[in-house]
Scaffold this motif. Structure first.
Motif: not given
Length: 146
Positions: A58-68, A8-17
């Motif tokens: 698919x979109x979520x996987x790309x986001x999760x990849x982007x944030x490591x 949750x913190x990683x998503x928010x820190x990177x600007x994702x919902x």
């Protein structure tokens, strides 16, 4: 794997919902060693999130990849597989059933150093895939032969 509050913190820190679907997709990946495809993840979550689309996965996987938090595997199939274990490690795929397993305690550093030395490339990464027949499929082949 990363705890849900850290995701949750990683998503928010990177600007994702932060959405329940995104957390559920990560939890599926973090709780399995099966290296599922997007379609497998979608099928597993569809009963709990009937309005979720495959595009969301698919979109979520790309986001999760982007944030490591996820690595994408191309083990020679029509679709990619995904792994929440982002530490660099090789994989082996069964050519009969498609199972993908992690390989540990294998040190590829000599091979990587060799490639770098012989090509003069500054290597930025690598993925190792091995192919074969898993023990269960070998047993099934033996039973069929008898």
């Amino acid at each position: 794997m990363v705890e849900e509050q850290n995701v949750t913190l990683l998503l928010r820190d990177k600007g994702f919902k932060v959405t329940p679907q995104r957390l559920a997709i990560y939890n599926v990946l973090a709780s399995t060693k099966a290296h599922p495809s997007a379609e497998m993840i979608f099928s597993q979550l569809q009963p709990y999130y009937p309005t979720m689309s495959l595009a969301t996965v698919y979109k979520t996987i790309e986001i999760l990849k982007e944030i490591g938090l996820v690595q994408i595997l191309n083990v020679g199939e029509d679709s990619f597989r995904y792994d929440a274990n982002v530490h660099n490690h090789p994989h082996v795929r069964c050519m009969c059933c498609g199972r993908v397993d992690d390989l540990y305690d294998i040190d590829p550093s000599n091979f990587i150093n060799d490639v770098s030395a012989k090509t003069s490339y500054r290597l930025t990464g690598q993925q190792f895939y091995f192919y074969g027949v898993c023990p269960e499929c070998q047993d099934a082949e033996k039973r069929q032969a008898n």
